[in-house]
Design a protein around this motif. Sequence first.
Motif, mmCIF file in Angstrom:
data_model
loop_
_atom_site.group_PDB
_atom_site.id
_atom_site.type_symbol
_atom_site.label_atom_id
_atom_site.label_comp_id
_atom_site.label_asym_id
_atom_site.label_seq_id
_atom_site.Cartn_x
_atom_site.Cartn_y
_atom_site.Cartn_z
ATOM 1 N N TRP A 116 43.841 44.010 45.782
ATOM 2 C CA TRP A 116 45.107 43.593 45.157
ATOM 3 C C TRP A 116 45.832 42.696 46.240
ATOM 4 O O TRP A 116 46.204 41.689 46.001
ATOM 5 C CB TRP A 116 46.104 44.196 44.514
ATOM 6 C CG TRP A 116 46.783 43.707 43.585
ATOM 7 C CD1 TRP A 116 46.665 42.545 42.366
ATOM 8 C CD2 TRP A 116 48.079 43.801 43.567
ATOM 9 N NE1 TRP A 116 47.693 42.306 42.015
ATOM 10 C CE2 TRP A 116 48.801 42.839 42.528
ATOM 11 C CE3 TRP A 116 49.168 44.576 44.336
ATOM 12 C CZ2 TRP A 116 50.242 42.571 42.454
ATOM 13 C CZ3 TRP A 116 50.419 44.139 44.288
ATOM 14 C CH2 TRP A 116 50.896 43.418 43.010
ATOM 15 N N GLY A 117 46.206 43.299 47.351
ATOM 16 C CA GLY A 117 46.818 42.789 48.367
ATOM 17 C C GLY A 117 46.093 41.576 48.843
ATOM 18 O O GLY A 117 46.786 40.368 49.220
ATOM 19 N N SER A 118 44.879 41.470 49.074
ATOM 20 C CA SER A 118 44.068 40.595 49.661
ATOM 21 C C SER A 118 44.023 39.379 48.675
ATOM 22 O O SER A 118 44.082 37.993 48.858
ATOM 23 C CB SER A 118 42.739 40.717 50.261
ATOM 24 O OG SER A 118 41.799 40.590 49.388
ATOM 25 N N VAL A 119 43.926 39.692 47.243
ATOM 26 C CA VAL A 119 43.722 38.690 46.121
ATOM 27 C C VAL A 119 45.195 38.195 46.158
ATOM 28 O O VAL A 119 45.244 36.866 45.942
ATOM 29 C CB VAL A 119 43.391 39.531 44.819
ATOM 30 C CG1 VAL A 119 43.482 38.303 43.563
ATOM 31 C CG2 VAL A 119 41.892 39.784 44.886
ATOM 32 N N ILE A 170 45.953 34.150 46.334
ATOM 33 C CA ILE A 170 46.614 33.255 45.232
ATOM 34 C C ILE A 170 47.536 32.730 46.038
ATOM 35 O O ILE A 170 47.879 31.203 45.580
ATOM 36 C CB ILE A 170 47.134 34.355 44.216
ATOM 37 C CG1 ILE A 170 45.966 34.787 43.354
ATOM 38 C CG2 ILE A 170 48.152 33.736 43.483
ATOM 39 C CD1 ILE A 170 46.332 35.945 42.310
ATOM 40 N N LYS A 171 48.493 33.168 46.951
ATOM 41 C CA LYS A 171 49.396 32.506 47.649
ATOM 42 C C LYS A 171 48.963 31.193 48.338
ATOM 43 O O LYS A 171 49.510 30.063 48.208
ATOM 44 C CB LYS A 171 50.002 33.340 48.448
ATOM 45 C CG LYS A 171 51.773 33.740 48.314
ATOM 46 C CD LYS A 171 52.137 34.661 49.232
ATOM 47 C CE LYS A 171 53.352 34.644 49.833
ATOM 48 N NZ LYS A 171 53.986 35.330 50.656
ATOM 49 N N LEU A 203 43.138 30.259 38.605
ATOM 50 C CA LEU A 203 43.250 31.206 37.096
ATOM 51 C C LEU A 203 42.544 32.306 37.334
ATOM 52 O O LEU A 203 42.922 33.576 36.940
ATOM 53 C CB LEU A 203 42.871 30.404 35.951
ATOM 54 C CG LEU A 203 43.883 29.074 35.693
ATOM 55 C CD1 LEU A 203 43.322 28.300 34.390
ATOM 56 C CD2 LEU A 203 45.136 29.946 35.371
ATOM 57 N N SER A 204 41.290 32.158 37.695
ATOM 58 C CA SER A 204 40.193 33.458 37.750
ATOM 59 C C SER A 204 40.865 34.390 38.790
ATOM 60 O O SER A 204 40.478 35.581 38.362
ATOM 61 C CB SER A 204 38.785 32.978 38.036
ATOM 62 O OG SER A 204 38.700 32.743 39.425
ATOM 63 N N LEU A 205 41.167 34.092 39.811
ATOM 64 C CA LEU A 205 42.044 34.955 40.778
ATOM 65 C C LEU A 205 43.097 35.615 40.156
ATOM 66 O O LEU A 205 43.161 36.932 40.294
ATOM 67 C CB LEU A 205 42.566 34.123 41.910
ATOM 68 C CG LEU A 205 41.402 34.146 43.290
ATOM 69 C CD1 LEU A 205 42.202 33.360 44.372
ATOM 70 C CD2 LEU A 205 41.028 35.462 43.533
ATOM 71 N N GLU A 206 43.902 35.078 39.419
ATOM 72 C CA GLU A 206 45.115 35.734 38.693
ATOM 73 C C GLU A 206 44.693 36.796 37.744
ATOM 74 O O GLU A 206 45.112 37.781 37.654
ATOM 75 C CB GLU A 206 45.924 34.653 38.080
ATOM 76 C CG GLU A 206 46.733 33.953 39.154
ATOM 77 C CD GLU A 206 47.734 32.888 38.535
ATOM 78 O OE1 GLU A 206 49.118 32.779 39.268
ATOM 79 O OE2 GLU A 206 47.546 32.232 37.504
ATOM 80 N N GLN A 207 43.447 36.473 37.019
ATOM 81 C CA GLN A 207 43.056 37.328 36.092
ATOM 82 C C GLN A 207 42.399 38.708 36.896
ATOM 83 O O GLN A 207 42.663 39.920 36.376
ATOM 84 C CB GLN A 207 41.735 36.561 35.358
ATOM 85 C CG GLN A 207 41.459 37.255 34.153
ATOM 86 C CD GLN A 207 40.356 36.420 33.521
ATOM 87 O OE1 GLN A 207 39.944 35.360 33.712
ATOM 88 N NE2 GLN A 207 39.924 37.011 32.319
ATOM 89 N N ALA A 237 43.479 39.761 39.711
ATOM 90 C CA ALA A 237 44.481 40.346 40.273
ATOM 91 C C ALA A 237 45.121 41.196 39.146
ATOM 92 O O ALA A 237 45.541 42.473 39.327
ATOM 93 C CB ALA A 237 45.399 39.367 40.744
ATOM 94 N N ARG A 238 45.519 40.861 37.927
ATOM 95 C CA ARG A 238 45.664 41.524 36.838
ATOM 96 C C ARG A 238 44.958 42.675 36.453
ATOM 97 O O ARG A 238 45.436 43.874 36.284
ATOM 98 C CB ARG A 238 45.864 40.477 35.502
ATOM 99 C CG ARG A 238 47.298 40.232 35.134
ATOM 100 C CD ARG A 238 47.364 39.699 33.689
ATOM 101 N NE ARG A 238 46.358 38.878 33.391
ATOM 102 C CZ ARG A 238 46.337 37.588 33.816
ATOM 103 N NH1 ARG A 238 47.408 36.623 34.299
ATOM 104 N NH2 ARG A 238 45.279 36.776 33.289
ATOM 105 N N ALA A 239 43.681 42.561 36.727
ATOM 106 C CA ALA A 239 42.744 43.677 36.298
ATOM 107 C C ALA A 239 42.985 44.836 37.458
ATOM 108 O O ALA A 239 42.924 46.068 37.145
ATOM 109 C CB ALA A 239 41.342 43.079 36.316
ATOM 110 N N LEU A 240 43.059 44.233 38.613
ATOM 111 C CA LEU A 240 43.269 45.294 39.785
ATOM 112 C C LEU A 240 44.452 45.922 39.812
ATOM 113 O O LEU A 240 44.672 47.232 40.013
ATOM 114 C CB LEU A 240 43.088 44.528 41.176
ATOM 115 C CG LEU A 240 41.785 44.162 41.733
ATOM 116 C CD1 LEU A 240 42.099 43.109 42.889
ATOM 117 C CD2 LEU A 240 41.155 45.076 41.977
#
Length: 630
Positions: A579-582, A586-587, A613-617, A619-622
């Motif tokens: 999550w940290g790296s995702v 994202i940033k 958008l896919s990265l944010e998805q 990140a949400r899952a993680l």
Amino acid sequence: MYAEEVAEMAGRIRDEDIALVRERTSIDEVISDTVTLKSAGGGNLKGLCPFHDEKSPSFNVSPARNVWYCFGCGAGGDAIKFLMDAEHLSFVESVERLAARAGLQLRYVEDDRSAPRARPQQGQRQRLVAAHAAAVEFYRAQLTTAGARAAREFLAQRGFDRAAAERYGCGFAPDAWDLLTKHLRQQGFTHDELVTAGLSRPSRSGSLIDRFRRRLLWPIRDLTGDVIGFGARKLFDDDDGPKYLNTPETPIYKKSHVLYGIDQAKREIAKQGKVVVVEGYTDVMACHLAGVPTAVATCGTAFGTDHIGVLRRLLMDTDAVAGEIIFTFDGDAAGQKAALRAFEDDQRFVGRTFIAVSPDNMDPCELRLAKGDLAVRDLVARREPLVDFALRHMINRYDLDTVDGRVEAMRRAAPLVAKIKDREKRPEYVRKLAGDLGMEIEPVQRAVLAAANGQPAGAAAAPARHAPAAPNVDSPRSMVEREALKLALQEPVLAGPMFDAVEAAEYRHPVHAALRAAIAAAGGAATATGGAVWIEQVRDACDDLAGQALVGELAVEPLRIDGEPDPRYVSITMARLQWGSVTGRIKDLKSKIQRINPVSNKDEYFALFGELLSLEQHARALREQAAGGL
Ligand SMILES: [Zn+2]
């Protein structure tokens, strides 16, 4: 001093002639040649004093009484005194200059206390200017001769017709050793005068020869239009001199003050309140002809403080009246360096300094030739404030697609913003810088504040992950990486499959990433059965000492969980790690998107947006996984 000199020198020019010169001279016109004057009410005029440094005008001129006086420094006098002080002329030279201006013929009286003179002794300046005037005529005539074909072609190839060449007094120094020297000697100029003027020089054999040979010449004039020197362009390949040669320093030619084109540009500079500084003679010509009449150039030297002084008085650059100075650069490194140096020069001037960088690295002369007059006017119109230019140039050296690049760019740019003297402008530049970097305003603000307070910019701004070789065990990011590695070393059977699925790239700290790679090299955590053998295998696979030491440390450090670790704990740990790296990615993406123009780069914009958008998805899952749901 003045009175003594008057008493001593006045004997040479008749008193009634001096009185007549005073009477026929309009003092405001004389002073206006070098100082821009505005109405001060009551028929008086005021401007910035040329004799002391000031920001608001205290230099007053009374045309009715024919005097000037500065309330700032106490200097004052009549028109003669003004020329003596402002142009460093002698009394006689000043009177002669004013007489010539008013069209008066001066009569000289013999002074019987000194040796009788064959002819009236003119001032040195007048003699040197007269020699230059004669040289201009000589060179101008040479430009039409057969030998000057290369010079005419040079001008024609750069878009200058005969009328343009005449307007600027262009000339040609012929292929001869002493044609000009002989010509001027015949006109009565002495050996010493020609050497002092810089027009001739002694040869090795001792005879006097011309300074310029086989070159295209531009006469260089002072503010009043007197020719005081020449710029000379090389035309032939077998000429092994430099591309440009200039008149050396002489009593009338000071390169730190000289601005080519100032005589033609000064009225427009004062009227428009702006000046355009270009790099060469042809650029000045091209600008003037293209409808940028405010262009000037330095001659064989960089733009410096003395040039600023000359221009400030023309621009009447005060707090109330802001003049603009626009530098054009062809975008190469030298030009940009010059711009950054200008940043250091005169802080009062910085806020009014602009940079115009021409497209495709063309100078104004090339631009006019390739794209026409309008393109030259556009170049000047598209100017950018110096501070903006310097900041942009600074941050463009870093890769803004990475956090490291953005942080480093911010560290370098913050001191520039902190240097902006006008404090009220700083917040505006902080916002702008944050936007350009694709960062939040707050860290930028902190960095600028730290720089302004003299702290190293990094002290306030560096994020934890920017730290040091030894892993910072306190940072949450570092902690989670350690926890994952501990699981792999201490509980390979339980954590192995999930641990191996997360790549080394997800580990931010280099030593952690190295250890993750060593675990893969030892066959992967999923294959291990645990115990001392496994720890030894990983240690052997570790290349560096820091990594080997860390293996021993992490093999025994207790896990951060009460009781026995279970699959849920492994899952949460690995999710937090990714999550940290995702979120970091994202940033980076958001920052990149912020810097893209969605209109002109539509495809790239939408591609990045899709990725985001896919990265944010992900990140949400993680995050859900990290929160404990499997
Ligand atoms: Zn003064």
